[in-house]
Enzyme design. Structure first.
Site, PDB file in Angstrom:
ATOM      1  N   THR A 211      16.586  -0.629  66.717  1.00 32.82           N
ATOM      2  CA  THR A 211      17.218  -0.426  68.019  1.00 32.82           C
ATOM      3  C   THR A 211      18.468   0.422  67.850  1.00 32.82           C
ATOM      4  OG1 THR A 211      16.385  -2.469  69.018  1.00 32.82           O
ATOM      5  CG2 THR A 211      18.398  -1.563  69.952  1.00 32.82           C
ATOM      6  N   PHE A 213      22.046   1.578  69.429  1.00 33.55           N
ATOM      7  CA  PHE A 213      23.109   1.137  70.325  1.00 33.55           C
ATOM      8  C   PHE A 213      24.115   2.261  70.521  1.00 33.55           C
ATOM      9  CE2 PHE A 213      21.451  -2.644  68.343  1.00 33.55           C
ATOM     10  CZ  PHE A 213      21.492  -3.638  69.318  1.00 33.55           C
TER      11      PHE A 213
END
Length: 319
Positions: A211, A213
């Site tokens: 992921t 960010f």
């Protein structure tokens, strides 16, 4: 804070910060003027409950700051805009589940600036009440993005997915329900926070599960803090004329500016009005980038620079 539905949780994992943090760690220059990273509250806000992946990302990047959990992404941005936290940790995309849809619709309205990016490998654990066996589990609660990243494991074991607000919140639900047939899919930290047993480890569908960010702050980075390898992110809307997007993109090609991301979003419920989010390699102070943005502006009705920040080395690992 409780009245606003926001609560605090002290970061409990002190992990080494990534290499890019050196570029944004300065608190003042020779004149004594504060940089964007000057901390006032010592707090970083994230969406979710204690033990969520965003909480872990806060710990990894700024282990010395207090991680503040918020119910929604709007709460995260608002907390920083009000000066009650210094930074916001915002997930924007995952290598398996794709982009986090809510985020880009919030970007046009925020006054915050993107100052850094962080890439975090995602590892999900199946957790349940102490003493429960894997074969007893009939359903698993988790965030919809996490469920989408663990489809193969759930199919193999006949576990029904149940959507929860976030991964750590799913672990809390399992603890509060007290049902041995109900489990949660969440990071390992959530099992520690809520006293659950891990029944199966690393159940995500792919090892590359990562992921990305974005870290946001009230002020942009100073040019010297960005350094070499800058990424510029911006929002724009093209004019309603034939080939406007094609012409708007031409300036980046002719000036040798590499565009690494271009995403479109419908706005105001219209099927003809489109907003674009883009990222390019380069700093707006560079002449080639200036020329490309000038040409983009000619074919656009709006252009908003969201941030200029150091490129994280993780974005180039799979080139």
């Amino acid at each position: 804070m409780a009245a606003r539905g926001i609560y605090c949780h002290r970061a409990c994992q002190m992990l080494a910060p990534p290499a890019w943090q050196a570029a944004v760690s300065a608190t003042s220059d020779k004149s004594g003027r504060g940089h964007a990273m000057e901390t006032r509250t010592g707090r970083i806000a994230y969406q979710g409950e204690p033990g969520a992946n965003s909480h872990i990302a806060c710990n990894e990047t700024f282990p010395g700051m207090e991680a503040v959990a918020c119910k929604t992404f709007e709460d995260v941005l608002s907390l920083v805009e009000r000066g009650e936290a210094d930074l916001a940790m915002i997930p924007v995309e995952n290598t398996i589940a794709g982009r986090v849809g809510d985020i880009h619709h919030l970007l046009p309205g925020t006054t915050l600036h993107i100052i850094a990016e962080h890439f975090m490998p995602i590892r999900f654990q199946l957790m349940a009440l102490p003493g429960v066996k894997l074969e007893e589990v009939k359903r698993a609660h988790s965030h919809i993005m996490a469920l989408g990243q663990c489809r193969a494991f759930m199919r193999e074991h006949g576990i029904d997915p149940v959507v929860a607000a976030d991964t750590a919140g799913a672990a809390r639900i399992v603890r509060d329900l007290g049902d041995p047939e109900t489990a949660a899919i969440a990071p390992e930290l959530a099992a520690e926070v809520y006293g659950l047993d891990i029944l199966a480890r690393d159940i995500e569908d792919a090892e590359h599960n990562t992921t990305r960010f974005l870290i946001m702050a009230p002020e942009p980075l100073e040019h010297e803090d960005v350094g070499a390898g800058a990424v510029t992110s911006f929002l724009f809307q093209v004019r309603n004329i034939p080939a406007a997007l094609y012409k708007a993109m031409g300036g980046f090609a002719t000036n040798g500016v590499n565009m690494t991301k271009l995403e479109s979003y419908q706005i105001d419920g219209s099927f003809t009005a489109t907003q674009f989010y883009a990222e390019i390699e380069g700093h707006p102070d560079e002449r080639r980038v200036q020329l490309a943005l000038e040409e983009l502006g000619f074919f656009s009705t709006s252009l908003k620079i969201m941030g200029v920040f150091p490129a994280n080395e993780a974005r180039y690992r799979h080139r």
